[in-house]
Structures are given as structure tokens and as C-alpha cells.
Design a protein around this motif. Structure first.
Motif, mmCIF file in Angstrom:
data_model
loop_
_atom_site.group_PDB
_atom_site.id
_atom_site.type_symbol
_atom_site.label_atom_id
_atom_site.label_comp_id
_atom_site.label_asym_id
_atom_site.label_seq_id
_atom_site.Cartn_x
_atom_site.Cartn_y
_atom_site.Cartn_z
ATOM 1 N N ALA A 172 24.960 -69.935 4.925
ATOM 2 C CA ALA A 172 23.787 -69.108 4.602
ATOM 3 C C ALA A 172 22.616 -69.932 4.085
ATOM 4 O O ALA A 172 21.458 -69.634 4.371
ATOM 5 C CB ALA A 172 24.170 -68.034 3.581
ATOM 6 N N GLU A 357 13.073 -66.410 -1.829
ATOM 7 C CA GLU A 357 14.270 -66.624 -1.008
ATOM 8 C C GLU A 357 15.543 -66.522 -1.844
ATOM 9 O O GLU A 357 16.631 -66.320 -1.312
ATOM 10 C CB GLU A 357 14.217 -68.000 -0.332
ATOM 11 N N GLU A 443 12.190 -65.985 3.427
ATOM 12 C CA GLU A 443 13.548 -65.703 3.906
ATOM 13 C C GLU A 443 13.974 -64.285 3.511
ATOM 14 O O GLU A 443 15.011 -64.093 2.850
ATOM 15 C CB GLU A 443 14.540 -66.732 3.348
ATOM 16 N N ARG A 446 17.728 -63.337 4.491
ATOM 17 C CA ARG A 446 18.819 -64.304 4.317
ATOM 18 C C ARG A 446 20.059 -63.605 3.766
ATOM 19 O O ARG A 446 20.007 -62.854 2.808
ATOM 20 C CB ARG A 446 18.396 -65.425 3.374
ATOM 21 N N SER A 474 10.674 -68.066 7.493
ATOM 22 C CA SER A 474 12.054 -67.883 7.934
ATOM 23 C C SER A 474 12.578 -69.159 8.578
ATOM 24 O O SER A 474 11.829 -69.905 9.224
ATOM 25 C CB SER A 474 12.161 -66.730 8.932
#
Length: 518
Positions: A172, A357, A443, A446, A474
Motif C-alpha cells: 500500500a 495521504e 492519495e 490509498r 496519486s
């Protein structure tokens, strides 16, 4: 017939008011990589916590058989003694200890109660060679990148003579190169006899490494599929098949149809960053954002693409209240006027919002409730005679719970108990209620499954259709290509290109993303 290494039969796990797992079945064969898929909140991590003893025997219903024998683990140590090791998405390493110390923490190489450091270092070096990490065992874990830390976790698992390795979203936080190396290592370990259960939302990675897939939905087993059936049989698995099992329907389009903004100020520049330069917060000789200039218009979604370390997050955080690094030069204009963004409150007042993020570290107060998290960025508007109006706060949160489809029975639920996708919806709700002119999304999907991604894409499109300007960062190029009107590329802290949607391809973006200073 080959005996399975793991069988979980009829696993049911309840929490107060919630059934997290209901009659779940999972079978893993020897030397098999078994992928576990499902939307956020489907029960994947809960199932693995049952298996590893985080949720001890007696707190759930059902049976677990490992290597043909019934097992009843009371804690993690009990499962590790049998060779079952789980590596969580949030890595459990101590940054200021060395690699060797982390590998053998709780499993020290000792003689007569005293740590044998020579044996510790020799064993650590052997394990590092096995996982392909060329670092000195004395190196502090804090000096490693996320990819290196992930390898240390796997080395730590191998030190416990692992037979079944559980990896929760292992790639991830990794870039493409580190992800590929980690997937290769998992395949090597399989060939050496280590079975694995991999939880992942990245369907392309599942197709690459998995031998079988089990799909969970709403705490139940939907189906188990073979990725590599008999040579004369038709393949059972495709990405569309997995998605259909996860969300209960076909996703004909991965991205929603775009509704253009038709306001009278369409095309007006909402955000202009001019000559933005920032140095590293510790090593001030190092420039991390170098003379960056960009624009985002009202109703426009503009992407930023770049490899790990390109400076995308550093740019976003430094523009938003100078919350990263040391500012050197540059200006921010909002709606054509220079804006004061020297602090986070000033940036919010100027009309900026930043969805980080790292939602768990910077985006949410995990020990507080949904309704209090939603109001955090707009508390001045919640005041009544100098005190937060809790009734109004609750009404706002209820409105967003409905409109954002946050899956929770009440807005008084602690945010830390929500799935990743629902946590992200709370973060978005917080910033949407602040009514910004510009949203910087770093992100935003995510660690989120395809169904929740589609919902978040829909929210982003709706914001753009309302005239908001969106800056979208991203690491997934298909996501940028599917969502953005224009895409900037970054490398080594500089902008290296600007590509219109009609001309953008993954190959073209990657060429710009790999441009070096030389």
C-alpha cells in the motif's frame, strides 16, 4: 488429496451491535499464496486477527485447523509458536533500534539469559540476505525507506520459522519498484514452502502472485476462486469477476461520468502557485520543491504524477500552511489575489483544504467520534456564544453520514473503529463542510477497495461540478488518467511536464516522471 495447511470453518465474530464475521470459511493449501479480497469493512482484517490470536479463542465461534490439527490460540505468541505470523499494514518496528534488534525483539538470541550479539548479527545478516535487503544489521530502522522496513518485517517473520505468512496490504505504501521486489520475494518464499495469505486491493498484483482468491462481502464468504486451474480448464479469475464478488454488482466503468462545471466563472484560475521553493526541514542544503509553478481553474481536476520522492506531498504540505520544510520563495494566489498561507489556519481562511495521504496520523483524531472529526476544520462556524453548538455539530455530521454513505450506525462511533474507506469519507466530509475554494487531495484512495474508490471519485466529480478547484495527487496512473483534466508531472522536486487529458498515456507520463536533472 493434499491436506490443507489452514482451514477456518464457520467463523463468526461479533462486536457490540455489529456482526463482523458470519459463518466465514477459508482454506489455504500448502505452498499456496491465497489472496483475501473485499471492500473495506468486509471483515478481512478481523478474520486474520481471529486466526493470529489477536481475537483469542473463546471470543468467536467456529473452528480453526492448522496442519490438520485443531488449534485454539489465546494470543499472538501462541500462533507464532505454531508458525503463523501476521504483518500488519502499520508496521510494528521500533525506529531507533537497529535492524538486528528489531528482527529478534521478543525472540532474543540469548545464552544463559544474556543476549549473544555475535549470534544475533550473524543470524540477522543471513535473514537479510534471504529477503534481499543489503543493509548493515546495525543500521537503525528509521534510516530505511518503507520498502526496506517491509523487508525487515518479513525477515522478522522468517526468524520465527514461519509456515503461514499473513500480509495485510503489503504494497500500500510502496512505489512500483519496491512493490515488484516484494511480490517477487513472496513468490520465492512460496517456492521455499511458506504459504501466505495476502490482503490486497490491488487486483493486478493479486493476478500476478495469487494461486487462489477468497472474496468476502459484509462479513460473509462470497466465493473462493482458483487463479491457476487445471491446464484443460477455463480460467476462473478476472478483475471484473473479483470486483463483482466484492461489491455485489458489475462496475461497467471504473470512473464516474463527469458533469462539467457550468458556472459563470468557469475557466477562472482558482489556484496559482508561483515559483514555489522549499528546502528539507533537517538538511537545509537539500531543495525538495524547486521553483514549481502551476494553476488550477474552477471546476477543474488537475493531477500531479511522480515517483516516490518526487516532491508531490512536500509541495502540497508546504503550500497548505507551510506545514512541511523551510519556505524559501514563491507565492500562492487564490481567485487572482495573493493569499496568506503561512500557517494552517491562514490557509484554511484563504480557502484551501488539504486531504493528507496519511489520514491516521494527520487527517483524523482516531480516538474521537465521527461528529467531532467532521467539525474540526470549521469550528468557528459551529460556535454559539463562544461555545460549540453540539446539536448543530451532530446535525452536520448526520447530513454527511447520509450523503457520503458512511457505513456506521451512529455519528458517535469512534473513528478509529471505521474501515479505511469510511475513515476517508470522514476526512472528506470535514473539508467539504469547511467550504474551501481549492481542495488538495493527496492519495485520496490509498488503501481503499474498488467500491469505496468509486464512491470517492463520485464525490470528487461532484465537487468539481460545483465549481471547486481540485489538485489530485496519486501514485496510480490509471486513476489520474481516469479523473483529471490535466496532469502535471514531477521529478526530483521540479515540474517536468504538463499533459492534457486527451494526450495523456501512462507511457508519456512515465517518461516525464523519470526525467533527471542531468
Amino acid at each position: 488429496m493434499t491436506r490443507p495447511v489452514l482451514e477456518m470453518r464457520g467463523i463468526t465474530k461479533t462486536f457490540p451491535g455489529v456482526t463482523a464475521l458470519s459463518e466465514v470459511h477459508l482454506t489455504v493449501g500448502p505452498r499456496e499464496i491465497h489472496a483475501l479480497c473485499g471492500e473495506n469493512g468486509a471483515g478481512k482484517s478481523t478474520l486474520m486477527k481471529v486466526l493470529s490470536g489477536v481475537h483469542p479463542h473463546g471470543s468467536y465461534e467456529g473452528e480453526i485447523h492448522f496442519e490438520g490439527e485443531p488449534v485454539a490460540f489465546k494470543d499472538i505468541r501462541a500462533s507464532e509458536r505454531r508458525g503463523i505470523v501476521i504483518i500488519h499494514q502499520e508496521l510494528a518496528l521500533i525506529p531507533h533500534l537497529s535492524i538486528a534488534e528489531n528482527i529478534f525483539l521478543g525472540n532474543e538470541q540469548a545464552r544463559r539469559g544474556i543476549v549473544d550479539w555475535n549470534d544475533t548479527l550473524r543470524s540477522a545478516r543471513r535473514l537479510l540476505d534471504r529477503v534481499g535487503l543489503r543493509e548493515n544489521p546495525h543500521t537503525p530502522v528509521a534510516d530505511l525507506g518503507v520498502g526496506g522496513q517491509q523487508l525487515v518485517e518479513i525477515a522478522k517473520a522468517l526468524s520465527k520459522e514461519v509456515k503461514l505468512l499473513i500480509l495485510d496490504e503489503p504494497t500500500a505504501a510502496l512505489n512500483d519498484e519496491d512493490s515488484a521486489a516484494l511480490l517477487d520475494l513472496i513468490l520465492e518464499l512460496r517456492d521455499q514452502g511458506v504459504a501466505a495469505v495476502v490482503i490486497s486491493h490491488k487486483l493486478n498484483e493479486i493476478r500476478r502472485i495469487a494461486d487462489a482468491v477468497t472474496v468476502l462481502r459484509d462479513g460473509r464468504t462470497v466465493e473462493s476462486l482458483s487463479v491457476r486451474p487445471a491446464p484443460d480448464a477455463a480460467p476462473e479469475l478476472s478483475e471484473d469477476r473479483i470486483i463483482r464478488g466484492m461489491v455485489g454488482r458489475d462496475l461497467d466503468h471504473r470512473f464516474p461520468e463527469r458533469t462539467p462545471y457550468e458556472g459563470g466563472d468557469s475557466g477562472r484560475v482558482a489556484l496559482a502557485v508561483r515559483g514555489w521553493t522549499v528546502r528539507h526541514p533537517v538538511d537545509q542544503r537539500r531543495t525538495v520543491v524547486d521553483d514549481v509553478s502551476l494553476t488550477v481553474r474552477r471546476g477543474e481536476i488537475v493531477g500531479i504524477a511522480g515517483l516516490m520522492g518526487a516532491g508531490r506531498t512536500e509541495l502540497a504540505m508546504s503550500v497548505f500552511g507551510r506545514s512541511y520544510g523551510r519556505y524559501v520563495a514563491g507565492s500562492v494566489e487564490i481567485d487572482g489575489e495573493e493569499a496568506s498561507t503561512g500557517t494552517v489556519p491562514a490557509a484554511i481562511e484563504a480557502g484551501l483544504a488539504y486531504v493528507t495521504e496519511d489520514r491516521k496520523r494527520y487527517g483524523l483524531n482516531l480516538i474521537d467520534t465521527i461528529h467531532r472529526n467532521v467539525s474540526l476544520a470549521s469550528l468557528p462556524g459551529m460556535r454559539r456564544r463562544g461555545v460549540v453548538d453540539e446539536h448543530h455539530e451532530r446535525q452536520v455530521a448526520e447530513r454527511y453520514r447520509a450523503s457520503m454513505n458512511i457505513k456506521t450506525p451512529t455519528v458517535f462511533e469512534q473513528v478509529g473503529r471505521l474501515s479505511g474507506g469510511n475513515q476517508q469519507k470522514v476526512v472528506l466530509s470535514k473539508w467539504i463542510h469547511a467550504d474551501p475554494k481549492v481542495l488538495i487531495l493527496d492519495e485520496p484512495t490509498r488503501g481503499i477497495d474498488v467500491g469505496a474508490k468509486y464512491e470517492i471519485y463520485t464525490v470528487i466529480d461532484r465537487l468539481a461540478a460545483q465549481g471547486k478547484a481540485v489538485l489530485f495527487i496519486s501514485s496510480e496512473l490509471p486513476e489520474l488518467l481516469g479523473m483529471c483534466d490535466r496532469i502535471y508531472t514531477m521529478a526530483e522536486g521540479r515540474l517536468t511536464g504538463e499533459v492534457a487529458r486527451a494526450e495523456a498515456t501512462q507511457e508519456r507520463l512515465m517518461r516525464h516522471m523519470t526525467m533527471s536533472r542531468s
